[in-house]
Design a protein around this motif. Structure first.
Motif, PDB file in Angstrom:
ATOM      1  N   THR A  91       0.834  -1.204   0.000  1.00  0.00           N
ATOM      2  CA  THR A  91       0.000   0.000   0.000  1.00  0.00           C
ATOM      3  C   THR A  91       0.867   1.253   0.000  1.00  0.00           C
ATOM      4  N   PHE A  92       1.931   1.220   0.815  1.00  0.00           N
ATOM      5  CA  PHE A  92       2.854   2.350   0.877  1.00  0.00           C
ATOM      6  C   PHE A  92       3.440   2.638  -0.506  1.00  0.00           C
ATOM      7  N   ALA A  93       3.880   1.583  -1.210  1.00  0.00           N
ATOM      8  CA  ALA A  93       4.481   1.756  -2.536  1.00  0.00           C
ATOM      9  C   ALA A  93       3.479   2.310  -3.534  1.00  0.00           C
ATOM     10  N   SER A  94       2.248   1.852  -3.449  1.00  0.00           N
ATOM     11  CA  SER A  94       1.216   2.353  -4.353  1.00  0.00           C
ATOM     12  C   SER A  94       0.986   3.852  -4.131  1.00  0.00           C
ATOM     13  N   ARG A  95       0.987   4.267  -2.864  1.00  0.00           N
ATOM     14  CA  ARG A  95       0.835   5.685  -2.543  1.00  0.00           C
ATOM     15  C   ARG A  95       2.009   6.506  -3.053  1.00  0.00           C
ATOM     16  N   LYS A  96       3.171   5.864  -3.187  1.00  0.00           N
ATOM     17  CA  LYS A  96       4.366   6.524  -3.702  1.00  0.00           C
ATOM     18  C   LYS A  96       4.477   6.413  -5.220  1.00  0.00           C
ATOM     19  N   ASP A  97       3.433   5.948  -5.864  1.00  0.00           N
ATOM     20  CA  ASP A  97       3.347   5.865  -7.325  1.00  0.00           C
ATOM     21  C   ASP A  97       4.229   4.752  -7.901  1.00  0.00           C
ATOM     22  N   PHE A  98       4.329   3.641  -7.170  1.00  0.00           N
ATOM     23  CA  PHE A  98       4.942   2.432  -7.697  1.00  0.00           C
ATOM     24  C   PHE A  98       3.841   1.466  -8.126  1.00  0.00           C
ATOM     25  N   ALA A  99       4.115   0.677  -9.128  1.00  0.00           N
ATOM     26  CA  ALA A  99       3.281  -0.471  -9.454  1.00  0.00           C
ATOM     27  C   ALA A  99       4.041  -1.716  -9.013  1.00  0.00           C
ATOM     28  N   ALA A 100       3.334  -2.824  -8.863  1.00  0.00           N
ATOM     29  CA  ALA A 100       3.967  -4.059  -8.386  1.00  0.00           C
ATOM     30  C   ALA A 100       3.948  -5.120  -9.473  1.00  0.00           C
ATOM     31  N   TYR A 101       5.074  -5.852  -9.560  1.00  0.00           N
ATOM     32  CA  TYR A 101       5.192  -6.961 -10.507  1.00  0.00           C
ATOM     33  C   TYR A 101       5.699  -8.173  -9.745  1.00  0.00           C
ATOM     34  N   THR A 102       5.014  -9.279  -9.865  1.00  0.00           N
ATOM     35  CA  THR A 102       5.432 -10.516  -9.207  1.00  0.00           C
ATOM     36  C   THR A 102       5.798 -11.534 -10.270  1.00  0.00           C
ATOM     37  N   ALA A 103       7.080 -11.930 -10.274  1.00  0.00           N
ATOM     38  CA  ALA A 103       7.573 -12.853 -11.303  1.00  0.00           C
ATOM     39  C   ALA A 103       6.934 -14.224 -11.162  1.00  0.00           C
ATOM     40  N   GLN A 104       6.791 -14.686  -9.937  1.00  0.00           N
ATOM     41  CA  GLN A 104       6.154 -15.979  -9.704  1.00  0.00           C
ATOM     42  C   GLN A 104       5.542 -16.004  -8.321  1.00  0.00           C
ATOM     43  N   LYS A 105       4.532 -16.838  -8.154  1.00  0.00           N
ATOM     44  CA  LYS A 105       3.778 -16.896  -6.905  1.00  0.00           C
ATOM     45  C   LYS A 105       4.704 -17.274  -5.746  1.00  0.00           C
ATOM     46  N   GLY A 106       4.524 -16.589  -4.646  1.00  0.00           N
ATOM     47  CA  GLY A 106       5.321 -16.880  -3.462  1.00  0.00           C
ATOM     48  C   GLY A 106       6.557 -16.021  -3.327  1.00  0.00           C
ATOM     49  N   ARG A 107       6.909 -15.291  -4.370  1.00  0.00           N
ATOM     50  CA  ARG A 107       8.083 -14.428  -4.321  1.00  0.00           C
ATOM     51  C   ARG A 107       7.676 -12.991  -4.009  1.00  0.00           C
ATOM     52  N   ASN A 108       8.621 -12.249  -3.424  1.00  0.00           N
ATOM     53  CA  ASN A 108       8.348 -10.840  -3.146  1.00  0.00           C
ATOM     54  C   ASN A 108       8.154 -10.085  -4.457  1.00  0.00           C
ATOM     55  N   PRO A 109       7.263  -9.123  -4.465  1.00  0.00           N
ATOM     56  CA  PRO A 109       7.041  -8.361  -5.704  1.00  0.00           C
ATOM     57  C   PRO A 109       8.194  -7.404  -5.989  1.00  0.00           C
ATOM     58  N   ILE A 110       8.312  -7.028  -7.247  1.00  0.00           N
ATOM     59  CA  ILE A 110       9.215  -5.956  -7.651  1.00  0.00           C
ATOM     60  C   ILE A 110       8.369  -4.704  -7.811  1.00  0.00           C
ATOM     61  N   PHE A 111       8.772  -3.636  -7.153  1.00  0.00           N
ATOM     62  CA  PHE A 111       8.044  -2.375  -7.244  1.00  0.00           C
ATOM     63  C   PHE A 111       8.735  -1.484  -8.269  1.00  0.00           C
ATOM     64  N   PHE A 112       7.994  -1.047  -9.286  1.00  0.00           N
ATOM     65  CA  PHE A 112       8.593  -0.226 -10.338  1.00  0.00           C
ATOM     66  C   PHE A 112       7.831   1.083 -10.504  1.00  0.00           C
ATOM     67  N   PHE A 113       8.565   2.135 -10.844  1.00  0.00           N
ATOM     68  CA  PHE A 113       7.958   3.457 -11.000  1.00  0.00           C
ATOM     69  C   PHE A 113       7.006   3.480 -12.190  1.00  0.00           C
ATOM     70  N   ARG A 114       5.863   4.102 -11.988  1.00  0.00           N
ATOM     71  CA  ARG A 114       4.919   4.283 -13.086  1.00  0.00           C
ATOM     72  C   ARG A 114       5.365   5.452 -13.975  1.00  0.00           C
ATOM     73  N   PRO A 115       5.041   5.396 -15.265  1.00  0.00           N
ATOM     74  CA  PRO A 115       5.360   6.534 -16.145  1.00  0.00           C
ATOM     75  C   PRO A 115       4.465   7.720 -15.820  1.00  0.00           C
ATOM     76  N   ARG A 116       4.837   8.877 -16.341  1.00  0.00           N
ATOM     77  CA  ARG A 116       3.985  10.045 -16.252  1.00  0.00           C
ATOM     78  C   ARG A 116       2.892   9.955 -17.328  1.00  0.00           C
ATOM     79  N   VAL A 117       1.754  10.580 -17.059  1.00  0.00           N
ATOM     80  CA  VAL A 117       0.660  10.637 -18.033  1.00  0.00           C
ATOM     81  C   VAL A 117       0.590  12.057 -18.590  1.00  0.00           C
ATOM     82  N   ARG A 118       0.559  12.153 -19.930  1.00  0.00           N
ATOM     83  CA  ARG A 118       0.489  13.457 -20.571  1.00  0.00           C
ATOM     84  C   ARG A 118      -0.536  13.431 -21.704  1.00  0.00           C
ATOM     85  N   ARG A 119      -1.286  14.508 -21.833  1.00  0.00           N
ATOM     86  CA  ARG A 119      -2.279  14.613 -22.886  1.00  0.00           C
ATOM     87  C   ARG A 119      -1.606  15.024 -24.201  1.00  0.00           C
ATOM     88  N   ASN A 120      -1.792  14.193 -25.234  1.00  0.00           N
ATOM     89  CA  ASN A 120      -1.274  14.494 -26.563  1.00  0.00           C
ATOM     90  C   ASN A 120      -2.200  15.510 -27.235  1.00  0.00           C
TER      91      ASN A 120
END
Length: 472
Positions: free
Chosen positions: A281-310
């Motif tokens: 939850t803390f990571a999500s509030r800090k604008d990280f997304a979570a990726y889990t390579a396989q069940k039972g392993r700790n997730p990898i938290f990665f920064f989300r991109p910025r959103v911009r209107r084209n």
């Protein structure tokens, strides 16, 4: 010069100063050199800017023939003009610093400690390695000088010569003492939830409890789990909607610190499981997304991109992300980079995200988040790229020690930062990286001379990876 008049500065130029201790120290070295020359040996001073614990080198010379032998002993001078400790007519005591002693005892070059009182022309010596062979002496770091037996003058010529290295041995010198601050990748857990609740439930799984919340149209958060028909939570289970999934009167409340320092493995594991939920939850509030390579392993938290209107298409698009931060100096770090096709700039090949894997560790009843920096690759800023493994391996091959260290420093800074807009999360907060101060280290010049080029690159100069992209 202005209008023919000389301009004078009102500031006084600050001069350089030499202390009385420096004068006394040089007198001690001069006294040693005089006695060494009287012995018929040669003296080479090493004192000055490069002095790291050895003031000079004596080379043994045959006084009769003048032949130099290339047999040497090193000398550390300690001079004073005051009375020695516990001084009598026949003896005195001198205490050495442990870090100096460690330095003198390393390597295979013999070292003489010479203690002098230049104003009286007296000096005394001991062979450091021989003297400190006795464990009790090594522990006390204390030298008992005999003013007759340890007198340093022409009569000590043979004894000094016997200390020189045999000709069949080389010389090895340990790096000089150097205080350093070692920074770990352990980020202090500054605070966590103050209360922990355990409640009895009729449900067996997390999914069953979630289904009840869906029916109630409630989203109470994820700081909980189900085990053996019990709900463990940082949420207050005596409040709604938890009262709908727990038995009334069957909720226990604990001080979370009791679980944090528990020796019982099961209780400690339950506490860590809740910390991991809080980290998500803390990571999500800090604008990280979570990726889990396989069940039972700790997730990898990665920064989300910025959103911009084209403006041309009037559609939101995901773009590169940069963050400013300051350690020793202010700088900009690129956290998400967009890679486009060289043939079609409108076609995005993949996104590269700065990321980390976190694992909670306890040392001496203190909790830390172990930060392992890494990278994550997505096809659209969210979903895993099919070439993630290959691109990650290519990036890791290029990354040196300094880049990893900088990533750890930035992540620690980012995770611990909060302000009026991004307020502290009450269930989990971080402090500073754990540091250690040591009295040994590698001189910077030696490190740079031996380091791989990528290990001494400036912080923000790491190039984009030149990876051969796997394409369809």
């Amino acid at each position: 010069m202005r209008n023919g008049r000389r301009q004078h500065s009102s500031q006084k130029v600050q001069g350089k100063f030499i202390t009385q201790n420096q004068i006394t120290g040089q007198k001690g070295i001069n006294l040693i050199e005089r006695f060494v020359l009287e012995m018929g040996f040669t003296w080479t001073s090493t004192s000055g800017a490069n002095d790291a614990g050895i003031d000079g080198i004596i080379e043994i010379r045959d006084p009769a023939t003048g032949e130099a032998t290339n047999l040497i002993v090193q000398v550390q001078s300690k001079a004073t003009e005051t009375e020695f400790e516990s001084e009598t007519a026949t003896s005195f005591v001198y205490r050495v610093k442990e870090r100096d002693l460690n330095y003198w005892l390393q390597g295979n070059a013999p070292v003489l400690l010479v203690v002098s009182r230049p104003s009286k022309g007296e000096a005394y010596w001991i062979p450091v390695k021989e003297y400190f062979k006795a464990p009790e002496r090594r522990t006390s770091c204390k030298v008992q000088f005999d003013k007759i037996r340890n007198l340093f003058d022409k009569n000590a010529t043979s004894a000094i010569a016997s200390q020189a290295l045999p000709t069949d041995k080389g010389i090895y010198l340990r790096p000089p003492p150097k205080e350093e601050i070692l920074t770990t990748n352990l980020l202090e857990v500054k605070h966590f939830a103050s209360k922990l609740f355990v409640g009895v439930t009729h449900y067996n799984t997390i999914k069953e409890v979630e289904n009840i919340f869906k029916e109630l149209d409630e989203r109470p958060g994820r700081l909980w789990f189900v085990k053996e028909k019990k709900i463990f939570s940082f949420h207050n289970l005596t409040e709604y909607p938890w009262t709908k999934v727990t038995d009334l009167g069957a909720v226990e409340e604990f001080n979370t610190k009791e679980w944090a320092v528990a020796k019982d493995t099961e209780r400690q594991n339950d506490f860590v499981r809740l910390l991991n939920q809080a980290l998500r939850t803390f990571a999500s509030r800090k604008d990280f997304a979570a990726y889990t390579a396989q069940k039972g392993r700790n997730p990898i938290f990665f920064f989300r991109p910025r959103v911009r209107r084209n403006r041309e298409t009037d559609v939101d698009e995901l773009v590169r992300r940069e963050e400013s931060w300051k350690l020793e100096k202010a700088s900009i770090r690129t956290l998400v980079e967009v890679y486009r096709s060289s043939k079609d700039q409108n076609r995005i090949l993949y996104y590269r995200h700065h990321a980390f894997e976190g694992r909670f560790r306890r040392f001496e009843n203190r909790w830390f988040l172990e930060i392992s920096p890494t990278y994550h690759y997505t096809s659209d800023g969210i979903n895993e790229s099919k070439y993630r493994a290959e691109n990650l391996a290519g990036m890791k091959r290029q990354e040196g020690h300094q880049s990893v260290a900088n990533n750890v420093q930035f992540l620690a800074y980012y995770l611990a930062q909060h302000d009026l807009i991004n307020k502290e999360y009450p269930f989990l907060g971080f402090g500073k990286l754990l540091n250690f101060q040591t009295d040994f280290g590698i001189p910077d010049l030696d490190w740079k001379n031996r380091a791989d080029p990528d290990e001494i690159m400036p912080e923000e100069v790491l190039p984009d990876p030149q990876i051969e992209l796997l394409t369809e």
